[in-house]
Motif scaffolding. Structure first.
Motif, PDB file in Angstrom:
ATOM      1  N   LEU A  73      -6.584   4.215  -4.287  1.00 42.78           N
ATOM      2  CA  LEU A  73      -5.440   4.709  -4.452  1.00 42.78           C
ATOM      3  C   LEU A  73      -4.397   5.156  -5.563  1.00 42.78           C
ATOM      4  N   GLN A  90       0.654  -1.129  -0.163  1.00 50.36           N
ATOM      5  CA  GLN A  90      -0.202  -0.165   0.044  1.00 50.36           C
ATOM      6  C   GLN A  90       0.807   1.332  -0.073  1.00 50.36           C
ATOM      7  N   HIS A  91       1.899   1.232   0.877  1.00 49.06           N
ATOM      8  CA  HIS A  91       2.899   2.278   1.019  1.00 49.06           C
ATOM      9  C   HIS A  91       3.433   2.654  -0.692  1.00 49.06           C
ATOM     10  N   ARG A  95       1.112   4.130  -3.279  1.00 51.35           N
ATOM     11  CA  ARG A  95       1.103   5.532  -2.990  1.00 51.35           C
ATOM     12  C   ARG A  95       2.268   6.324  -3.486  1.00 51.35           C
ATOM     13  N   ASN A 152       2.250   8.772  -6.817  1.00 53.15           N
ATOM     14  CA  ASN A 152       2.560  10.229  -6.560  1.00 53.15           C
ATOM     15  C   ASN A 152       3.882  10.569  -7.654  1.00 53.15           C
TER      16      ASN A 152
END
Length: 292
Positions: free
Chosen positions: A45, A16-17, A20, A24
């Motif tokens: 996300l 999940q990190h 992201r 980005n």
């Protein structure tokens, strides 16, 4: 046009990190999922969810279609090596440009846990595949403490089976950032990194930090690894996983994890996150919200 990056295990602690970060960075992120709930989470996300199964050759081919690079994260499971081999085979057929493998701490054929040994098998298979790759071996996750939020809020205690062993535990946010840097660059291809935090701490040391951050007494209560194994099996935990946790506890208790490296700084250009920062960022808000 941004490169398409595939992430397996995207709904997990590291994944999940990572998703992201890649979103980005402007990447076209494709995330493998196995449930509608995970698909919705990935879409939220900013990733494109794709249903795939490690043992389904056709679904892997579809997930890898037109993908430039991938991060391979597999679950801790007795079939993890099989899962990884199936993905590596599919990646070869897809002529993947870069494959980042999230492996395990000190992966070795003679390692102390079955998980350690399975990851060593996968690493050898990947190295023999000819695929351009980087291997990341993260230390014990600081985020493992998340399972103890309830007890921390209730009575200020937490338990693990690592005894008094010191460990270079790592924040999974740092693992994700390392994976993101490696998957978007050729700089580290062919290398293997042991990822750790900046300090080697025991859980007793961590309890002292938590006491200061939470402004309340916190204590670590060690559990015997074999007793933990019996208790987990009685609660219905898969015996294979219970055995891996027992063996990790025994190894850590004996000092197997007492070391740190500068790998996070080398890859990301900044120091690894310390336990105090992790406790302030992640644990403290959860404990306070649970106690309200």
């Amino acid at each position: 046009m941004p490169e398409t990056v595939l992430v397996t295990g995207a709904a997990g602690t590291i994944g999940q990190h990572l998703v992201r970060l890649l979103v980005n960075d402007g990447c076209d992120v494709r995330a493998t999922v196995r449930s509608e709930a995970a698909a919705a989470k990935m879409a939220g996300l900013g990733a494109n969810p794709v249903f795939a199964d490690f043992e389904d050759r056709e679904s892997l081919a579809g997930a890898l279609n037109d993908v430039g690079a991938a991060v391979l994260i597999t679950p801790a499971h007795e079939k993890a090596d099989l899962y990884a081999r199936c993905f590596i085979d599919a990646a070869r057929r897809a002529a993947l440009k870069r494959l980042i493998r999230v492996s395990a701490l000190k992966a070795a054929a003679d390692g102390p846990t079955e998980n350690t040994r399975l990851h060593a098998c996968t690493e050898r298979y990947l190295e023999a595949s000819g695929l351009p790759h980087v291997i990341l071996r993260p230390h014990l996750f600081m985020q493992n403490l998340l399972i103890s939020v309830q007890s921390l809020a209730a009575d200020g205690t937490f338990s693990f089976s690592m005894g008094d062993g010191r460990m270079g535990m790592i924040d999974t946010r740092d693992i994700a950032q390392c994976a993101a840097r490696c998957v978007l660059s050729d700089e580290h291809l062919g290398r293997t990194f042991e990822l750790t935090g900046p300090q080697s701490l025991s859980w007793h040391d961590a309890a002292k930090v938590l006491s200061e951050v939470l402004a309340r007494p916190v204590s670590y209560v060690p559990v015997d690894p074999q007793q933990q194994f019996k208790s987990l099996c009685e609660f219905g935990v898969d015996p294979w996983m219970a055995g891996v946790l027992r063996d990790y506890g025994t190894a850590y208790s004996a000092g197997w994890g007492n070391y740190t490296t500068e790998a996070v700084a080398e890859i990301t250009g900044r120091p690894a996150t310390g336990f105090r920062q992790f406790a302030s960022d992640v644990i403290a808000p959860l404990v306070r919200n649970t106690g309200e």
